[in-house]
Structure formats: C-alpha cells, structure tokens
Design a protein around this motif. Sequence first.
Motif, mmCIF file in Angstrom:
data_model
loop_
_atom_site.group_PDB
_atom_site.id
_atom_site.type_symbol
_atom_site.label_atom_id
_atom_site.label_comp_id
_atom_site.label_asym_id
_atom_site.label_seq_id
_atom_site.Cartn_x
_atom_site.Cartn_y
_atom_site.Cartn_z
ATOM 1 N N HIS A 124 28.763 38.190 45.018
ATOM 2 C CA HIS A 124 29.621 36.888 45.532
ATOM 3 C C HIS A 124 29.229 36.513 46.207
ATOM 4 O O HIS A 124 29.517 36.559 47.583
ATOM 5 N N ARG A 175 31.128 32.877 46.552
ATOM 6 C CA ARG A 175 32.412 32.220 46.951
ATOM 7 C C ARG A 175 31.704 30.753 46.762
ATOM 8 O O ARG A 175 30.721 30.597 46.196
ATOM 9 N N THR A 183 39.199 40.021 40.361
ATOM 10 C CA THR A 183 39.399 38.711 41.417
ATOM 11 C C THR A 183 39.194 38.209 40.386
ATOM 12 O O THR A 183 38.182 38.027 39.658
HETATM 13 N N1 LIG Z 1 34.492 43.830 43.362
HETATM 14 C C1 LIG Z 1 35.606 43.371 43.157
HETATM 15 O O1 LIG Z 1 36.599 44.522 44.089
HETATM 16 N N2 LIG Z 1 35.943 42.366 43.709
HETATM 17 C C2 LIG Z 1 35.308 41.323 43.254
HETATM 18 C C3 LIG Z 1 35.160 41.332 41.816
HETATM 19 C C4 LIG Z 1 34.439 42.194 41.086
HETATM 20 O O2 LIG Z 1 33.134 41.979 41.053
HETATM 21 O O3 LIG Z 1 35.044 42.826 40.181
HETATM 22 C C5 LIG Z 1 35.765 39.633 43.637
HETATM 23 O O4 LIG Z 1 34.912 38.680 43.378
HETATM 24 O O5 LIG Z 1 36.290 39.656 44.994
#
Ligand SMILES: NC(=O)N[C@@H](CC(=O)O)C(=O)O
Length: 344
Positions: A16, A18, A108
């Motif tokens: 991720h 963002r 999330t």
């Molecule tokens: N892994 C997590 O705990 N969070 C991820 C979302 C995800 O991969 O499930 C996120 O986007 O924050």
Amino acid sequence: MTDRLTIIRPDDWHIHLRDGEVLRNTVSDAARIFSRAIIMPNLVPPVRNGDEAQGYRERIEAARPAGSIFEPLMVLYLTNQTSPEIIRAAYSKGQAIAAKLYPAGATTNSGSGVTALEHIYPALEAMADVGMPLLVHGEVTHSDVDIFDREKAFIDQQLIKLVERFPTLKVVFEHITTADAAEFVKGASDRIGATITAHHLLYNRNHLLAGGVRPHFYCLPILKRQRHQQALCDAVVSGSNKFFLGTDSAPHAQHAKETSCGCAGCYTAYAAIELYAEAFDSLGVLDKLEAFASFNGPDYYGLPRNTDTITLVRESWTAPDQLPFGDHMVIPLRAGETINWRVE
Ligand SMILES: NC(=O)N[C@@H](CC(=O)O)C(=O)O
Ligand SMILES: [Zn+2]
Ligand SMILES: [Zn+2]
C-alpha cells in the motif's frame, strides 16, 4: 553461519503506497530495494478502472527518487459495478495487471468493496478469459464471525466455491495468516498462489496483546495464535513456489494508530527484505529466501525475473522511532528496536 547473502533483486507482490503527499515517502521506501511492486488499489475513492489506475501509476512514478526505475504494477479494485468491459479494457491497454477483491467491510477502505461474489461473476469470467489474476483479501465480514476465524470462514464459505466455479482463474490469496490458508494453497492447483508478510512470519497475537495492546502490531488479517505463525513458517521452509513475498506494508499516520479506534496496518517497507531475512535466518532457511522473494512472484505472474542483485549482511542496526509520512509521522514496525540484517 551465513553472514552475507547475495540474491537476485526482489519484488513486493502486495504493498500500500497510499496517495498524495505521502507518496514521496512510501515510494522511496519501496523503491529502495524492490524492483517492482503490486500496488494495492484501496484508495478513497478506490482505483476502479484502467484510467484511474493509469493516473495513480503516473503519480507513483512522479514520486520516485531521481534515477529510480521502480515499476508499479497496477491493480483494479473490484466493486459490485465492475463490468467485464472495464476488466478487458484495463488489461488489454496494460493499465492493470490484476484485480483485487475486498469483501465490503473486511479491511481499510473496503467500503466500496464487493457485497456478494455473484455481483462480480461476469468480471471474474472476463479475468479468467484474459488471464488476469484475482487478488483476494480473504476474510468474511459478518459481525457474528470471530475476528480470529474470519480467514478460515472465507475459505470454507467462499474461496473453495470460487476456485471451483472458475477453474481457469488465477487467484492470489493475499497475506495469509492461518494454517488453514497454508493448507488450502498447498492442496490447490498451480493457479492458486499466496503472499506471506514478514510480520506474520515473525509475530503472533501475543506480540499484539500480551502485556499491553500494541497498536503498531494491529493489522488485518489479525495476527493469529502461534501454531498458525508456525504453519506459515513451515510453508516458506517447504520451499513451495506457491508462496511469495508480499509485505502488505500499510502505513497509517501515528495519530490514526494510537487512538481509541486505531487503523489496521503495519509499516514495514522501510526494512522489508531485512525483516524477511531475519525470519528466514531464524528458521535456518536463508537459502530459500531468494526463490520466495525474487523468483516465485514473477514466475506466478508470468513476468521476467530481475537480473541484478542485492547483498544482505548480518549486521545489527536500530530501526528509526518514526518516519516522515507526508505532513505526519508513521511509526514503523520494530520502531527503536534492533534489526539483525542490513542491505549492503
Ligand atoms: N493489512 C492491513 O491491516 N491494512 C491494509 C488493508 C489490507 O491489506 O487488508 C491497509 O490498507 O491499511
Ligand atoms: Zn488485505
Ligand atoms: Zn494489504
């Protein structure tokens, strides 16, 4: 004892990054070691079609450090409205190489996710047809299912049926956390793969909950009991090529984690390969790190392996207490503690 390990440059098959200001930070951490990464599409709003994926790719590329050739591999976020046309267009134009199933409410930014698998059957049909892998956050979301059982319930209630119904669809079971998931993947056909995070190899729910609640260990799927951690370790020790590196590095600003209702996600990208090296080292299988980190992923996706190398050395260093995250700070996993491997 091996103190030095040279491997083909790894990729991250689940991260991720963002969006916006923070890309400067997240992209440079990912691009530090990884050559390519599968970029998760759970933005707000999510990456719903090829044009949105292309726009996001361009923002990531623009945020790369000077000279970096880090390659983002883009993913569509499946919603109840994702049509076969969206899939075919994004895939044929090279705008996305995979699509992600977030059961609505599972994690999330999954609010726009799929409420019932039937809604995406036409999209899955098209994906199977063109050879586009389905990436799955494999947890059910019913409030009556215990949070520690949600991955197993997803396998039993949805995943088994899904792979039966779409016998040619490639499916990556993302960030697996249970013995049940490891077993399922091992017993499934070659079109089923799985990513495993460093934190699920290194930790179990005691690290999250014993002696005080530690929000920076809170992620989804949640850390499970030790026997499940052991099963994931056994999966990488087995050397099976169905398992590959996916950090699930998922940063949230400090204030969003250290609060009465904190976000799920661990930030590991700043030291990802080092943390995996520690895990493999403690299991006595450093020799299996290269295939897990650098071969199995590209082989599964049908992409060329990288050709240059990185060298890891056994050398202790102290992880930073915090890292910049746009206008905020992120507390990384292992903050202020020792990490035993370093990239030379
Ligand atoms: N892994 C997590 O705990 N969070 C991820 C979302 C995800 O991969 O499930 C996120 O986007 O924050
Ligand atoms: Zn997830
Ligand atoms: Zn994730």
